[in-house]
Scaffold this motif. Structure first.
Motif, PDB file in Angstrom:
ATOM      1  N   SER A   1     -21.432   2.915  41.223  1.00 14.57           N
ATOM      2  CA  SER A   1     -20.848   2.275  40.618  1.00 14.57           C
ATOM      3  C   SER A   1     -20.363   2.723  39.136  1.00 14.57           C
ATOM      4  O   SER A   1     -19.515   2.870  38.518  1.00 14.57           O
ATOM      5  CB  SER A   1     -21.020   0.712  40.659  1.00 14.57           C
ATOM      6  N   GLU A   2     -21.602   2.748  38.198  1.00 11.28           N
ATOM      7  CA  GLU A   2     -21.815   3.420  37.099  1.00 11.28           C
ATOM      8  C   GLU A   2     -21.042   4.622  36.996  1.00 11.28           C
ATOM      9  O   GLU A   2     -20.141   5.028  36.042  1.00 11.28           O
ATOM     10  CB  GLU A   2     -23.040   3.477  36.233  1.00 11.28           C
ATOM     11  N   LYS A   3     -21.278   5.668  37.715  1.00  9.04           N
ATOM     12  CA  LYS A   3     -20.696   7.051  37.808  1.00  9.04           C
ATOM     13  C   LYS A   3     -19.198   6.969  38.185  1.00  9.04           C
ATOM     14  O   LYS A   3     -18.369   7.870  37.492  1.00  9.04           O
ATOM     15  CB  LYS A   3     -21.461   7.889  38.891  1.00  9.04           C
ATOM     16  N   ALA A   4     -19.066   6.196  38.995  1.00  8.90           N
ATOM     17  CA  ALA A   4     -17.484   5.913  39.343  1.00  8.90           C
ATOM     18  C   ALA A   4     -16.555   5.479  37.893  1.00  8.90           C
ATOM     19  O   ALA A   4     -15.390   5.840  37.926  1.00  8.90           O
ATOM     20  CB  ALA A   4     -17.396   5.029  40.437  1.00  8.90           C
ATOM     21  N   LYS A   5     -17.317   4.591  37.264  1.00  5.38           N
ATOM     22  CA  LYS A   5     -16.508   3.867  36.240  1.00  5.38           C
ATOM     23  C   LYS A   5     -16.274   5.035  35.224  1.00  5.38           C
ATOM     24  O   LYS A   5     -15.227   5.090  34.553  1.00  5.38           O
ATOM     25  CB  LYS A   5     -17.319   2.660  35.570  1.00  5.38           C
ATOM     26  N   GLN A   6     -17.286   5.988  34.878  1.00  2.71           N
ATOM     27  CA  GLN A   6     -17.290   6.940  34.020  1.00  2.71           C
ATOM     28  C   GLN A   6     -16.062   7.846  34.374  1.00  2.71           C
ATOM     29  O   GLN A   6     -15.594   8.557  33.669  1.00  2.71           O
ATOM     30  CB  GLN A   6     -18.674   7.702  34.009  1.00  2.71           C
ATOM     31  N   LEU A   7     -16.225   8.490  35.884  1.00  2.00           N
ATOM     32  CA  LEU A   7     -15.096   9.260  35.982  1.00  2.00           C
ATOM     33  C   LEU A   7     -13.718   8.530  35.892  1.00  2.00           C
ATOM     34  O   LEU A   7     -13.012   9.412  35.519  1.00  2.00           O
ATOM     35  CB  LEU A   7     -15.494   9.480  37.676  1.00  2.00           C
ATOM     36  N   ARG A   8     -13.655   7.418  36.235  1.00  2.00           N
ATOM     37  CA  ARG A   8     -12.264   6.913  35.972  1.00  2.00           C
ATOM     38  C   ARG A   8     -12.122   6.777  34.586  1.00  2.00           C
ATOM     39  O   ARG A   8     -10.841   7.056  34.239  1.00  2.00           O
ATOM     40  CB  ARG A   8     -12.312   5.360  36.493  1.00  2.00           C
ATOM     41  N   ALA A   9     -12.958   6.465  33.619  1.00  2.00           N
ATOM     42  CA  ALA A   9     -12.727   6.480  32.367  1.00  2.00           C
ATOM     43  C   ALA A   9     -12.349   7.991  31.877  1.00  2.00           C
ATOM     44  O   ALA A   9     -11.218   8.034  31.007  1.00  2.00           O
ATOM     45  CB  ALA A   9     -13.910   6.032  31.438  1.00  2.00           C
ATOM     46  N   MET A  10     -12.810   8.965  32.394  1.00  2.00           N
ATOM     47  CA  MET A  10     -12.679  10.278  32.055  1.00  2.00           C
ATOM     48  C   MET A  10     -11.265  10.846  32.571  1.00  2.00           C
ATOM     49  O   MET A  10     -10.598  11.328  31.836  1.00  2.00           O
ATOM     50  CB  MET A  10     -13.621  11.188  32.648  1.00  2.00           C
ATOM     51  N   ARG A  11     -10.878  10.469  33.683  1.00  2.00           N
ATOM     52  CA  ARG A  11      -9.496  10.627  34.239  1.00  2.00           C
ATOM     53  C   ARG A  11      -8.452   9.986  33.337  1.00  2.00           C
ATOM     54  O   ARG A  11      -7.374  10.565  33.097  1.00  2.00           O
ATOM     55  CB  ARG A  11      -9.416  10.365  35.725  1.00  2.00           C
ATOM     56  N   LYS A  12      -8.740   8.868  32.929  1.00  2.00           N
ATOM     57  CA  LYS A  12      -7.748   8.238  32.208  1.00  2.00           C
ATOM     58  C   LYS A  12      -7.671   8.808  30.860  1.00  2.00           C
ATOM     59  O   LYS A  12      -6.472   8.760  30.446  1.00  2.00           O
ATOM     60  CB  LYS A  12      -8.155   6.510  31.963  1.00  2.00           C
ATOM     61  N   TYR A  13      -8.879   9.259  29.960  1.00  2.00           N
ATOM     62  CA  TYR A  13      -8.656   9.907  28.853  1.00  2.00           C
ATOM     63  C   TYR A  13      -7.881  11.108  29.126  1.00  2.00           C
ATOM     64  O   TYR A  13      -7.198  11.506  28.273  1.00  2.00           O
ATOM     65  CB  TYR A  13      -9.922  10.114  28.450  1.00  2.00           C
ATOM     66  N   GLY A  14      -8.236  12.003  30.236  1.00  2.00           N
ATOM     67  CA  GLY A  14      -7.548  13.239  30.385  1.00  2.00           C
ATOM     68  C   GLY A  14      -6.050  13.179  30.492  1.00  2.00           C
ATOM     69  O   GLY A  14      -5.324  13.783  30.216  1.00  2.00           O
ATOM     70  N   LYS A  15      -5.747  12.001  31.343  1.00  2.00           N
ATOM     71  CA  LYS A  15      -4.243  11.716  31.517  1.00  2.00           C
ATOM     72  C   LYS A  15      -3.589  11.408  30.327  1.00  2.00           C
ATOM     73  O   LYS A  15      -2.530  11.852  30.081  1.00  2.00           O
ATOM     74  CB  LYS A  15      -4.219  10.790  32.596  1.00  2.00           C
ATOM     75  N   LYS A  16      -4.072  10.656  29.489  1.00  2.00           N
ATOM     76  CA  LYS A  16      -3.808  10.135  28.343  1.00  2.00           C
ATOM     77  C   LYS A  16      -3.315  11.434  27.363  1.00  2.00           C
ATOM     78  O   LYS A  16      -2.195  11.395  26.648  1.00  2.00           O
ATOM     79  CB  LYS A  16      -4.535   9.175  27.603  1.00  2.00           C
ATOM     80  N   VAL A  17      -4.531  12.355  27.271  1.00  2.00           N
ATOM     81  CA  VAL A  17      -4.145  13.334  26.555  1.00  2.00           C
ATOM     82  C   VAL A  17      -3.182  14.267  27.161  1.00  2.00           C
ATOM     83  O   VAL A  17      -2.264  14.819  26.097  1.00  2.00           O
ATOM     84  CB  VAL A  17      -5.604  14.161  26.465  1.00  2.00           C
ATOM     85  N   GLN A  18      -3.203  14.523  28.253  1.00  2.00           N
ATOM     86  CA  GLN A  18      -2.061  15.305  28.884  1.00  2.00           C
ATOM     87  C   GLN A  18      -0.363  14.824  28.470  1.00  2.00           C
ATOM     88  O   GLN A  18       0.311  15.494  28.196  1.00  2.00           O
ATOM     89  CB  GLN A  18      -2.124  15.237  30.419  1.00  2.00           C
ATOM     90  N   VAL A  19      -0.491  13.423  28.562  1.00  2.00           N
ATOM     91  CA  VAL A  19       0.717  12.905  28.309  1.00  2.00           C
ATOM     92  C   VAL A  19       1.217  13.171  26.924  1.00  2.00           C
ATOM     93  O   VAL A  19       2.299  13.364  26.628  1.00  2.00           O
ATOM     94  CB  VAL A  19       0.807  11.240  28.767  1.00  2.00           C
ATOM     95  N   GLU A  20       0.179  12.821  25.926  1.00  2.00           N
ATOM     96  CA  GLU A  20       0.403  12.893  24.556  1.00  2.00           C
ATOM     97  C   GLU A  20       1.071  14.419  24.208  1.00  2.00           C
ATOM     98  O   GLU A  20       1.661  14.711  23.445  1.00  2.00           O
ATOM     99  CB  GLU A  20      -0.814  12.858  23.564  1.00  2.00           C
ATOM    100  N   VAL A  21       0.432  15.471  25.064  1.00  2.00           N
ATOM    101  CA  VAL A  21       0.907  17.115  24.929  1.00  2.00           C
ATOM    102  C   VAL A  21       2.001  17.115  25.305  1.00  2.00           C
ATOM    103  O   VAL A  21       2.704  17.984  24.582  1.00  2.00           O
ATOM    104  CB  VAL A  21      -0.157  18.009  25.373  1.00  2.00           C
ATOM    105  N   LEU A  22       2.392  16.563  26.617  1.00  2.00           N
ATOM    106  CA  LEU A  22       3.705  16.715  26.962  1.00  2.00           C
ATOM    107  C   LEU A  22       4.666  16.044  26.100  1.00  2.00           C
ATOM    108  O   LEU A  22       5.781  16.463  25.779  1.00  2.00           O
ATOM    109  CB  LEU A  22       3.892  15.927  28.353  1.00  2.00           C
ATOM    110  N   GLN A  23       4.510  14.731  25.577  1.00  2.00           N
ATOM    111  CA  GLN A  23       5.368  14.249  24.592  1.00  2.00           C
ATOM    112  C   GLN A  23       5.718  14.990  23.383  1.00  2.00           C
ATOM    113  O   GLN A  23       6.716  15.140  22.897  1.00  2.00           O
ATOM    114  CB  GLN A  23       4.907  12.719  24.378  1.00  2.00           C
ATOM    115  N   ARG A  24       4.497  15.732  22.858  1.00  4.13           N
ATOM    116  CA  ARG A  24       4.728  16.322  21.622  1.00  4.13           C
ATOM    117  C   ARG A  24       5.419  17.636  21.736  1.00  4.13           C
ATOM    118  O   ARG A  24       6.284  18.129  21.170  1.00  4.13           O
ATOM    119  CB  ARG A  24       3.272  16.819  21.356  1.00  4.13           C
ATOM    120  N   ARG A  25       5.417  18.360  23.168  1.00  3.54           N
ATOM    121  CA  ARG A  25       6.079  19.295  23.312  1.00  3.54           C
ATOM    122  C   ARG A  25       7.545  19.158  23.438  1.00  3.54           C
ATOM    123  O   ARG A  25       8.567  19.804  22.980  1.00  3.54           O
ATOM    124  CB  ARG A  25       5.526  19.995  24.918  1.00  3.54           C
ATOM    125  N   GLN A  26       7.864  18.092  24.154  1.00  7.40           N
ATOM    126  CA  GLN A  26       9.159  17.597  24.453  1.00  7.40           C
ATOM    127  C   GLN A  26       9.912  17.128  23.182  1.00  7.40           C
ATOM    128  O   GLN A  26      10.844  17.373  22.703  1.00  7.40           O
ATOM    129  CB  GLN A  26       9.171  16.457  25.255  1.00  7.40           C
TER     130      GLN A  26
END
Length: 300
Positions: free
Chosen positions: A153-178
């Motif tokens: 359960s702890e590993k799954a929580k960490q993976l979800r947090a990492m995915r959320k952070y990566g998605k957030k960074v990706q969205v920020e980069v796309l917004q900046r490029r746009q």
């Protein structure tokens, strides 16, 4: 008539019933008289008498009873009284039990040693456990599976947090490029309409791309030549100019120290006569590229 009397009785109020009860007009069995509870009292003499009746006068080694307060706290250097312990605080309550048991051990061990009573368990002592080995194995497996589930359960929580952070960074980069693309398009439109005569957006784009390239190159680790290349460099050197290294120069053209007449006129060993390699075939053979270049240089 009976029904009328019943309705009249049922219609009586509480005050009338109380008056009838006081006069004794009510039939017996219809009411219950509550007796007052006896008052509790602390009969100390009676309790002591009962204690003396069932007390057995046995030796202390048969009773092993010790009544003491808690041992002195090594931090505060004083014995904690029962009033100072908060019964709602689990830690303080358990610590008071622990100190009281410790004080009893410090009091009872010397007395047992004085009476020559062994206090240490022998090495071959066997005591049957309250639970069987199978039951303890089940409990151990249960605890292990619970711990593994918590880790997953702890590993799954960490993976979800990492995915959320990566998605957030990706969205920020796309917004900046746009945003950058939108700003550049607006600047191009203004330049086309003649509202602006500056081309700063092109310079910013070039500088940003160059900065990204520099950043990428600076982040890359610098690698030197491998072991094979270093060995060859040490053995053969680093080489030099290859193309045009055999061309004639003014100094080489004037230098005739290595000129050999026999070789130049095909009179050397193995080149004269018809049977040799340098016969008519050699004279009729077209000169090579180097010979033609040398002849051109001499003609100059």
């Amino acid at each position: 008539s009976d029904s009328g009397s019943d309705s009249e009785d049922s219609s009586l109020s509480d005050s009338e019933l109380q008056e009838a009860f006081a006069k004794g007009a009510l039939k017996p069995g219809l009411n219950v008289v509550l007796e007052e509870r006896p008052k509790r009292r602390n009969d100390t003499d009676g309790l002591k008498q009962c204690l003396a009746e069932f007390r057995q006068q046995l030796a202390w080694v048969e009773r092993l009873d010790v009544t003491l307060g808690p041992v002195a706290d090594p931090v505060s250097q004083n014995a904690s009284t029962s009033d100072a312990v908060d019964p709602e605080n689990d830690f303080q309550r358990e610590m008071s039990f622990y100190r009281q048991a410790q004080a009893a051990v410090l009091e009872a061990l010397p007395r047992l040693r004085k009476l020559q009573v062994p206090t240490r368990r022998p090495d071959d002592y066997f005591a049957e456990m309250a639970k069987s080995d199978q039951q303890m194995q089940k409990i151990r497996q249960k605890l292990k599976s619970k711990q593994e589930a918590m880790e997953r359960s702890e590993k799954a929580k960490q993976l979800r947090a990492m995915r959320k952070y990566g998605k957030k960074v990706q969205v920020e980069v796309l917004q900046r490029r746009q945003k950058e693309k939108k700003n550049m398009l607006n600047a191009v439109k203004k330049y086309q309409k003649g509202l602006s005569d500056k081309l700063d957006f092109l310079d910013e784009e070039q500088t940003s791309s160059q900065g990204n390239k520099k950043g990428n190159t600076s982040q890359r680790p610098k690698k030197g030549p491998n072991a094979k290349r270093r060995y060859k460099n040490q053995k053969f050197g680093f080489g030099g100019k290859k193309k045009g290294s055999k061309w004639n120069t003014k100094e080489s053209f004037n230098d005739v120290s290595s000129f050999q007449a026999k070789v130049a006129h095909n009179k050397g060993p193995g080149k004269g006569g018809r049977g040799g390699k340098g016969g008519k075939k050699a004279l009729n053979k077209r000169p090579g590229k180097r010979a033609r270049q040398k002849m051109k240089n001499r003609a100059r």
